[in-house]
Each structure stands twice: as structure tokens, then as C-alpha cells.
Enzyme design. Sequence first.
Site, short mmCIF file in Angstrom:
data_model
loop_
_atom_site.label_atom_id
_atom_site.label_comp_id
_atom_site.label_asym_id
_atom_site.label_seq_id
_atom_site.Cartn_x
_atom_site.Cartn_y
_atom_site.Cartn_z
N ASP A 45 25.75 59.13 57.62
CA ASP A 45 24.81 58.82 58.40
C ASP A 45 23.46 58.09 57.90
O ASP A 45 22.94 58.84 56.64
CB ASP A 45 24.23 60.13 59.30
CG ASP A 45 25.28 60.44 60.09
OD1 ASP A 45 26.21 59.48 60.50
OD2 ASP A 45 25.61 61.58 60.73
N ASP A 100 28.57 55.75 65.05
CA ASP A 100 28.24 56.75 66.07
C ASP A 100 27.75 56.08 67.39
O ASP A 100 28.18 56.33 68.64
CB ASP A 100 27.36 57.46 65.53
CG ASP A 100 27.81 58.52 64.61
OD1 ASP A 100 28.95 59.04 64.38
OD2 ASP A 100 26.76 58.82 63.91
#
Length: 169
Positions: free
Chosen positions: A112, A127
Site C-alpha cells: 500500500d 484497492d
Amino acid sequence: MALVMILSAVIVIIDQVIKYFVLEFLVPVGSVTVIDNLLSLVYVENRGAAFGIFQNQVWIFAVITLLMIAVFVYILISGKIKGKLFTTAAILIIGGGIGNLIDRIFRGFVVDYLSLSFFPPVCNFADYCITIGAVLFIISIFITSDKKSEKTLKSDSVNTDKNNGDNNG
């Protein structure tokens, strides 16, 4: 169906290329401010699900992701839900799901890196594809159910008119 798979693959490639650069260039520095008080790139190893919940359950999430992808592929192949909106949702969900699945299987965590000041969890391109795809999927279900309701109402109205005509004659 081929176009869906090609576009899903493009999403996977974009996701993995971005993650390559994140691992190569962001890991050494940790974080970089892109737009003050709005957007930063922050390296995070997400070993859980969305927003980091259920840590260290890699294989459970891998199986759930595979099932989700299989369901969307089945729906596409079967034609149970049609339309450009659903197809777009499926492309985003399948591509994003595979992008994060690759991370889980080969790294043991999801990379991330996108940090927005107004949205605390650090996320990634995949995402956001999954999130946007899920919203579009929900909208497509409402649109599909509205169209079915309209057809049912029209059909009932036609049948009622026919029956009234038969009774009056």
C-alpha cells in the site's frame, strides 16, 4: 469476454508496475509528500484485509479473492447480469483483485502507498479499482432491478388491459 480479460490484465499490469516502483524507490525513503495536506506516498505492508483488519490471514484472503473473481467471471460468462456498467465494475474488481492477490501470494502482504489526508487508511491502485468497481456493481444491480420492475409493471398493465377488454366485450 476477451476484452474484459484484456482490460483486467491491463489493470493488473498497472498495479504491479506501480508497486514495483514503490518497492524500488519509496521503501528507502518511507514517505513522500506529493500535494501538501492532501496526498502522500507512504510505504505500508498490509498483512490484513481492507484497512489492515484481520492481520496475517494471507491464505484466507487469497481464497476469498479467488472466489470473488470466479463469481464475477461466472456472471460475465453466463450473462446473468449484462450492461456496460456491470462489465466496467467486473473489469475493475477482477483486475484489482488479481493485483492484490499477486501481492498476497508472492510477498505475503499487499503493498500500500496512497495516503489521502481525508481518508486515513493507506491504500493502493488495486484497492481503489476494487472500491470503484464495487460501487459500480451496486449501482448496476439497482439499475437492472429498476428495469425489471418497469418491465413487470408494463407487462402487468398490458395483461390488465387485455383482461378488462375481454370482460367488457
